[in-house]
Scaffold this motif. Structure first.
Motif, PDB file in Angstrom:
ATOM      1  N   GLU A 113      12.097  33.661  72.579  1.00  0.00           N
ATOM      2  CA  GLU A 113      11.118  33.775  71.499  1.00  0.00           C
ATOM      3  C   GLU A 113       9.764  34.238  72.027  1.00  0.00           C
ATOM      4  O   GLU A 113       9.324  33.827  73.108  1.00  0.00           O
ATOM      5  N   PHE A 114       9.103  35.081  71.231  1.00  0.00           N
ATOM      6  CA  PHE A 114       7.770  35.584  71.545  1.00  0.00           C
ATOM      7  C   PHE A 114       6.777  34.949  70.579  1.00  0.00           C
ATOM      8  O   PHE A 114       6.866  35.156  69.369  1.00  0.00           O
ATOM      9  N   HIS A 115       5.846  34.156  71.112  1.00  0.00           N
ATOM     10  CA  HIS A 115       4.828  33.503  70.287  1.00  0.00           C
ATOM     11  C   HIS A 115       3.458  33.763  70.895  1.00  0.00           C
ATOM     12  O   HIS A 115       3.265  33.622  72.107  1.00  0.00           O
ATOM     13  N   THR A 116       2.505  34.115  70.046  1.00  0.00           N
ATOM     14  CA  THR A 116       1.160  34.412  70.554  1.00  0.00           C
ATOM     15  C   THR A 116       0.493  33.191  71.173  1.00  0.00           C
ATOM     16  O   THR A 116      -0.453  33.337  71.940  1.00  0.00           O
ATOM     17  N   GLU A 117       0.984  31.991  70.851  1.00  0.00           N
ATOM     18  CA  GLU A 117       0.410  30.801  71.488  1.00  0.00           C
ATOM     19  C   GLU A 117       0.835  30.689  72.944  1.00  0.00           C
ATOM     20  O   GLU A 117       0.236  29.928  73.719  1.00  0.00           O
ATOM     21  N   TYR A 118       1.856  31.442  73.337  1.00  0.00           N
ATOM     22  CA  TYR A 118       2.374  31.370  74.703  1.00  0.00           C
ATOM     23  C   TYR A 118       2.190  32.654  75.503  1.00  0.00           C
ATOM     24  O   TYR A 118       2.021  32.596  76.723  1.00  0.00           O
ATOM     25  N   VAL A 119       2.305  33.813  74.848  1.00  0.00           N
ATOM     26  CA  VAL A 119       2.243  35.090  75.570  1.00  0.00           C
ATOM     27  C   VAL A 119       1.308  36.040  74.839  1.00  0.00           C
ATOM     28  O   VAL A 119       1.155  35.970  73.607  1.00  0.00           O
ATOM     29  N   PRO A 120       0.657  36.972  75.574  1.00  0.00           N
ATOM     30  CA  PRO A 120      -0.206  37.954  74.922  1.00  0.00           C
ATOM     31  C   PRO A 120       0.589  38.878  73.994  1.00  0.00           C
ATOM     32  O   PRO A 120       1.763  39.162  74.238  1.00  0.00           O
ATOM     33  N   ALA A 121      -0.062  39.308  72.915  1.00  0.00           N
ATOM     34  CA  ALA A 121       0.568  40.251  71.998  1.00  0.00           C
ATOM     35  C   ALA A 121       0.816  41.578  72.699  1.00  0.00           C
ATOM     36  O   ALA A 121       0.041  42.008  73.552  1.00  0.00           O
TER      37      ALA A 121
END
Length: 526
Positions: free
Chosen positions: A465-473
């Motif tokens: 999963e890609f989440h902005t709370e964890y990784v840069p957009a």
């Protein structure tokens, strides 16, 4: 580490292969979603090879048939876990690398805009359906890795296999059984969380509390899944006039949004008439309460403010409204937060009649004048489960409540400087750098969700999963829900769960690179 020339060729060929198989992948994902594979562990004497019910058995058989057609060996571990192996006998070591996912799903729950098990595909990229994100989409990615490398004729140092669990969602009993009865993989890569690498998972504490109530709340059911914030909760008030109830609710001082989430209908089921009051919240995963509204909290709050209950019912409803309405445990006295793992969360996700719950941990029957509330608590590293339980007791015992069942799993932790964590985080960052060179590097993350990694020694969590709370957009990665998803819906356990095929393609490429690197460097390879 920067990509070598051979790694660049691997990344490019993996991306091209996925593009060439895009239509096949989408169709096969839709086939998986059509199985309503909610794990059912309620049968004390299940059929052979069906420990989690017939629907999980059916989806396992579907994958066995697929693997057979593709020429991959399989092993069905009595319906608990299904293994699909890479077809290579001449490996340097008997140790294995296993990608681990699961094919069971949480119940659909109410509120979907279409049948949760009849997937919709939007613009060739967005797939909507229960299990699309958690965890059937990435489980198919894992399986596709076997296809890709087999077509490339790749030879691994380690044995490589994919494991599919059949009962991850309720309590991870599939992998508990597997590790106990079969043994743990040498190196497991669990694909059921956020990128880049999830190296910390909060402790999991499931607590059932029996609370005495009056005649109105006796027999009350609400919620469908312990780890899902309930989207809808309703109660029947027998012998009550609908107009009187509407007037009481309208004069309860509710704001417009709250009042708009309450529906009041006459009930035809009761012999002497009655009213059904329904609260419509915003669902989501229990570990991510931001932006959600717990329907149990909403309903009990409205019942309290409108004065529709009295005596024990009023007392219990007021307490439940406070407890369920605070997803960070403050109302029950166990709020806690630290930089390393974030805040503790607590979800009051299920309510059932005491007799239906049955007996407590000491085999004492829960009385008929009680309801049982289930709390799903994800507690931060550094907090003690004993302190949480003591705080809950201090709040429920003055109301006559007591704890009737407790299950605890300690937090999961792998140091961020572990070379395997650094290797997989590097694989993520190197693929992203090829897509958007100026993107800041991502770092290992903590989360409140619990995965198979808790019960597999040495396991690592790697996406998808890609989440902005964890990784840069990043351009090319879908971070926000598409327009077809109503705001407040679309999460892994929520209404209209969705997944982006573009994101699964990116995960596929990262997994291909991560697998080759692990195979090369694990156990002293060079």
């Amino acid at each position: 580490m920067p990509l070598t020339a051979s790694e660049r060729r691997l990344v490019d060929s993996a991306a091209s292969w996925f593009d060439a198989n895009h239509e096949r992948f989408v169709n096969e994902l839709c086939d998986l979603i059509r199985y309503p594979s909610v794990a059912d562990e309620s049968d004390p004497s299940p059929k052979p090879a069906e420990p989690y019910g017939h629907e999980v058995r059916r989806v396992f058989d579907h994958m066995i048939g697929k693997a057979g057609r593709d020429g991959f060996p399989t092993h069905d571990y009595d319906g608990h876990v299904l293994e699909v192996a890479y077809p290579q006998d001449d490996v340097e070591t008997g140790d294995d690398i296993a990608f681990v996912g699961h094919l069971d799903v949480v119940p659909a729950g109410p509120g979907w805009t279409h049948d949760a098990f009849e997937p919709r595909v939007i613009d060739g990229d967005t797939v909507i359906g229960r299990g699309s994100l958690d965890d059937k989409g990435v489980s198919l990615v894992n399986y596709s890795l076997l296809r890709f490398f087999n077509e490339q004729g790749h030879r691994f140092r380690h044995r490589v296999r994919v494991l599919f669990g059949g009962s991850e969602e309720p309590a991870l009993n599939d992998i508990k059984w597997f590790v106990h009865n079969v043994g743990a993989p040498h190196q497991a890569i669990v694909t059921d969380g956020p990128f880049p690498v999830n190296n910390i998972q909060k402790g999991l504490l499931d607590v059932d509390v029996a609370l005495p109530v009056g005649k109105r709340l006796r027999g009350w059911h609400a919620g469908s899944s312990a780890n899902t914030i309930p989207a809808v909760a309703s109660i029947d008030l027998v012998g009550t006039d609908a107009d009187e109830v509407r007037q009481a609710v309208d004069h309860a001082g509710l704001d417009d949004d709250t009042r708009g989430r309450i529906t009041i209908t006459s009930s035809d089921d009761a012999d002497d008439g009655g009213v059904t009051i329904t609260a419509h919240g915003i669902s989501g995963h229990a570990s991510k309460p931001d932006g959600t509204i717990n329907a149990i909290a909403l309903l009990t709050s409205v019942l309290t403010k409108s004065g529709l209950l009295d005596g024990r019912d009023a007392e219990a409803a007021a307490a439940i409204a406070g407890w369920a309405g605070d997803p960070y445990g403050g109302a029950l006295g166990f709020a806690f937060e630290n930089t390393e793992s974030g805040p503790t969360t607590g979800n009051l996700g299920i309510i059932m009649p005491g007799p239906e719950f049955g007996t407590d941990a000491e085999d004492h029957a829960v009385p008929s004048d009680a309801i049982v509330m289930h709390l799903d608590i994800r507690y931060a590293v550094g907090q003690k489960s004993e302190d949480i339980l003591a705080a809950i007791r201090r709040h429920v015992e003055p109301l006559g409540g007591r704890l009737v069942n407790v299950l605890n799993d300690d937090p999961y932790y792998v140091p961020a400087d572990d070379f395997r964590v650094e290797l997989l985080t590097g694989a993520y960052n190197d693929v992203i750098a090829g897509m958007a060179p100026s993107t800041p590097p991502a770092r290992p993350v903590a989360m409140g969700g619990g995965t198979h990694a808790r019960f597999i020694p040495g396991a690592l969590n790697f996406g998808p999963e890609f989440h902005t709370e964890y990784v840069p957009a990043v351009d090319g990665i879908v971070m926000d829900p598409p327009e077809c998803i109503t705001p407040g819906t679309g999460s892994a356990h929520g209404i209209d769960e969705w997944v982006s095929i573009r994101n699964l393609k990116a995960a596929f490429v990262m997994y291909a690179l991560g697998l080759v690197r692990l195979d090369q460097y694990l156990d002293g390879g060079n």
